[in-house]
Design a protein around this motif. Sequence first.
Motif, short mmCIF file in Angstrom:
data_model
loop_
_atom_site.label_atom_id
_atom_site.label_comp_id
_atom_site.label_asym_id
_atom_site.label_seq_id
_atom_site.Cartn_x
_atom_site.Cartn_y
_atom_site.Cartn_z
N SER A 1 0.81 -1.22 0.00
CA SER A 1 0.00 0.00 0.00
C SER A 1 0.84 1.27 0.00
CB SER A 1 -0.95 0.01 1.21
OG SER A 1 -0.21 0.04 2.42
N THR A 2 2.12 1.16 -0.27
CA THR A 2 2.93 2.36 -0.36
C THR A 2 2.70 3.05 -1.70
OG1 THR A 2 4.80 1.09 -1.21
CG2 THR A 2 4.75 1.49 1.15
N TYR A 3 2.98 4.33 -1.74
CA TYR A 3 2.80 5.09 -2.97
C TYR A 3 3.68 4.49 -4.07
CZ TYR A 3 1.65 9.24 -5.72
OH TYR A 3 1.14 10.09 -6.68
N SER B 1 10.17 17.54 -19.83
CA SER B 1 9.91 17.70 -18.40
C SER B 1 9.69 16.33 -17.75
CB SER B 1 8.68 18.56 -18.17
OG SER B 1 8.89 19.88 -18.62
N PHE B 2 10.22 16.20 -16.54
CA PHE B 2 9.95 15.01 -15.74
C PHE B 2 8.87 15.35 -14.72
CE2 PHE B 2 14.29 13.99 -17.17
CZ PHE B 2 14.07 12.72 -17.67
N ILE B 3 8.34 14.32 -14.07
CA ILE B 3 7.39 14.56 -13.00
C ILE B 3 8.11 15.27 -11.86
CG2 ILE B 3 5.97 12.57 -13.57
CD1 ILE B 3 7.30 11.06 -11.32
N TYR C 1 6.39 13.75 -5.82
CA TYR C 1 6.05 12.36 -6.10
C TYR C 1 7.09 11.32 -5.69
CZ TYR C 1 2.30 14.65 -8.60
OH TYR C 1 1.21 15.43 -8.91
N TYR C 2 8.23 11.75 -5.16
CA TYR C 2 9.23 10.77 -4.75
C TYR C 2 9.76 10.97 -3.34
CZ TYR C 2 9.91 8.53 -9.31
OH TYR C 2 9.75 7.80 -10.46
N GLU D 1 0.13 11.15 -2.74
CA GLU D 1 -1.24 11.66 -2.79
C GLU D 1 -2.21 10.50 -2.66
OE1 GLU D 1 -1.60 13.40 -6.61
OE2 GLU D 1 -0.30 15.10 -6.18
N PRO D 2 -3.38 10.74 -2.10
CA PRO D 2 -4.39 9.67 -2.10
C PRO D 2 -4.86 9.39 -3.52
CG PRO D 2 -5.33 11.74 -1.31
CD PRO D 2 -3.86 11.95 -1.42
#
Length: 545
Positions: free
Chosen positions: A275-277, A354-356, A361-362, A368-369
């Motif tokens: 359940s980790t991102y 462009s990257f995220i 996000y890391y 984020e949910p």
Amino acid sequence: MKQVKNIILVIMGGLWMVSCNKQIQEKQADPNNPTTVPPALVLGTLLTDISGTGTAGRLSGTNSSEGVNSWDGAHRWNQYHCSNYDYYDNNIYAWTNGSFDPYLVMKNAVQMEKENSTRGAPVVNPYEAVGRFVRAYYYYNLTSMFGDVPQTEALDVAITQSPAYTPQEQVFQYVLAQLDTANTDFASLIASNDNSLSPSQDIMYGGNLALWQKMVNTFQLRVLVALSNKASDPLLNVPARFAAILGSPSTYPVLTGQADDYKFVYNPGNANTYSTYPFNPSNFGSIAQRFNMADTYVKALTTLNDARVFVTCEPAWAYVAADPNPCKYNYFVGASTGLPLALMYAAAGVDSFSFINRLRYYSNFTGEPNVLVGYKEMCFNIAEGITRGWATGNAETWYKLGITESMAFYGIDVTKTSFTAYFLPKGANSVTQVAPYPYNFDFTTYYAQPSVALSPVPATAINQIVLQKYIASFQNSGYESYYNWRRTGVPAFEGGSGVGNNGIVPIRWAYPVTEQQQNTDNWKKALTAQGFTQDDLNQQMWLLK
């Protein structure tokens, strides 16, 4: 007397045999393989599947339409981001062999209801109401992906191997009926103060039936908007249903804020690594440069001078060069989803894409949910329905609220004008090296743009609403962005050799190969009934005609 003794012996022998058989059966029973299970445990499995983190419900990115996880294949196909390295994935719409795995999840929902019933639950109970939503959720996605699908016979165990296909129109009737009944049942349960839904196994709402009822009606708004091409269908009665929900808030309550979102919250949970991102510090070094942003998404933001690009993306450093201020819209560039992978990989390697955003996000395991049905999307759906004339109300109020709620989600307070972005500078290789970059953003100026301010022309306004919904649906809401593009053409999805299918973004999934092999007659009948010349990705289903 002898006859009586014989009878007694026969009876005793029979009893001995029954006793022996009972002992044998007891010894053969596997205590580790129970034949029944508490409905609460089934509920937990169902919701985990819907979240995209389960085994049956996990969308692998290639052949299924169950639960959708953040950064999943669905979001590449929504053209939010791209994989630039074939070892991890590609951007091909590989939909030539779909999956009917959602039926396994729906059968679990049926079993959950049976387990609750055998334990003496009344006909109307929370597990039954949740089960109705589960079936509506999966059937909505199945029929939206494939067209006609098995429905009337699909969950019948006796004919499960070869069920007939149900016309798409009837499947949508079924979905709407399930949602209507679920709403009524939740209302009844709330009125009776029912609290029997397991809070620990309800990983979405913690047993809160009021939130379930709101979500069910909000989801119905999504389904109705998806039927915009069939608004005149007398059997579906789309405008009247839409107007009833908006006009009767006491009967049809809907979400009232993002706190009500139907979402899966990722949990670092140490041992609970499932359940980790999906993107987190543990895989930063291996995949952070393997996913760059898609042009469809980045361009939707930069052409509007939208500051959300500074939160979700990083600049293409090749264009920044020596400029000390990378917060300029022309420095953010996405790759066309249709670009050949080798070219995309080479360009990404020299910082031409462009990257995220690495910090967002890391930087942790929670991220984020994963919002499956959310308030932001609902605002835009209401705005579209009103614009189409289905109900009275102020479309611009809902449209503007959807935008500001989305910005709030990304930490952009529209009452302020000064903000800070965080990017990983060129040459840096750790999330701990992100640097702050100040930027200014004025919402009043942003909204005053003709491309943003809601147009009085309905057709133009609908395009604006759908575009803003696309932006707000980044990495959430499953396939909705794809469905909306297919329905409206907004935003313009990009094709090319990188998407497969002869460079054309497909408009449906092909049925599972197993259907062709094991349910051949019904599969062929379904193709003929829909007017399909063959089972390919470019056939137009009833929903789109």
